[in-house]
Write an enzyme that holds these catalytic residues in place. Sequence first.
Site, PDB file in Angstrom:
ATOM      1  N   THR A 232      37.990  55.672  37.475  1.00  0.00           N
ATOM      2  CA  THR A 232      38.558  56.558  36.862  1.00  0.00           C
ATOM      3  C   THR A 232      38.848  58.648  37.295  1.00  0.00           C
ATOM      4  O   THR A 232      38.559  58.964  38.137  1.00  0.00           O
ATOM      5  CB  THR A 232      37.297  56.776  35.717  1.00  0.00           C
ATOM      6  OG1 THR A 232      36.744  55.442  35.543  1.00  0.00           O
ATOM      7  CG2 THR A 232      37.990  57.730  34.549  1.00  0.00           C
ATOM      8  N   GLY A 262      36.615  49.610  28.384  1.00  0.00           N
ATOM      9  CA  GLY A 262      35.652  50.749  29.000  1.00  0.00           C
ATOM     10  C   GLY A 262      35.400  52.152  28.547  1.00  0.00           C
ATOM     11  O   GLY A 262      35.317  52.550  26.911  1.00  0.00           O
TER      12      GLY A 262
END
Length: 369
Positions: A232, A262
Amino acid sequence: MKNLLYVLILLILFFNCKSKEELEAISNLNNPEVIDSTKLQVNKFAIVIHGGAGTILKKNMTAEDETAYEAKLEEAIRVGHKILSNGGSSLDAVEKTINILEDSPLFNAGKGAVFTHAETNELDASIMDGKTLNAGASAGTKTVKNPINLARAVMEKSPHVMLSGLGAETFAQEQGLTIVDSTYFFTENRFNGLKRLKEREEKAPANRVSKKEIDNKSAFYDATIKDSKFGTVGCVALDKNGNLAAGTSTGGMTNKRWGRIGDAPIIGAGTYANNNTCAVSSTGWGEFFIRAMVAHDISALMDYKGLTLQEAAREVIQKKVPELGGDGGIIAVDKYGNLVMEFNTAGMYRASMNDQGELTIGIYKDNEN
């Protein structure tokens, strides 16, 4: 005469202070024991970024890989730092910094997004304004070049907080955002990572590897670091006006199915900003970061319990998340400019810069480069 000088000093300091807490601390200058150093402005502005956390080990990284990651982290953070130093907003700094990371194939966001089980790329992002508590997010887009730009457009140009899939892409087109063919997101190393996972799934019965093990571990496999990884990118910033902002962008989980989303686009889990406390961007095992509401919990511990940013981050990342069974990390900055980069994994791509222009870049735990 002595009392008059003391009053004059207090008046001068009064008109140069930025916060109520600073005034309280200064009013107690004649009694140092009551001064709370955690409530003094550390940096007038500051910025922190991350590029994912996980089992990032030096033994699995080539010198060329290290140099590439460090160079891109520095390039990205300097973009945001320049905006802040010139008096720009924390929101602009966060968005433009994340754009650099999204445009790089090194990170699991934008250009470097991982592949789903269906061999597509589905991207998520979110952004939040600490001054207004306004927020925007997008999930499951396949053609928006820079999802963080879409998240900001949702925040500022729609009545909603989150848009997903085709609807989000339609909105992006209406807002004039850059749309690309889905092939733009193809990178060979990410695609090879997906193929390796599918091969493991096929061999799982013969090797007696449970589906749970595949889902919980191999789904995060990343060829670059040869082990589990939570990819990320994120950025948090404090500007000269005292405003905080946070943003997060991701390609999600390798081999994900059924439109899985997510923590990255979830306000309070992957992203949170509040001028009263701090700005946080998360990177980790998304399912657990959602359940723990990691980003907001750090802010809440500061607000309700009076913890410092460092104490709150440590409580959540080193205790609460592991107790649930997850791992990962966060970056954060509080309203005083204190910077935190907390993680419970072997490494986290990260960088920070303060108002003096001091740059810190790290990859491995304890900055063991």
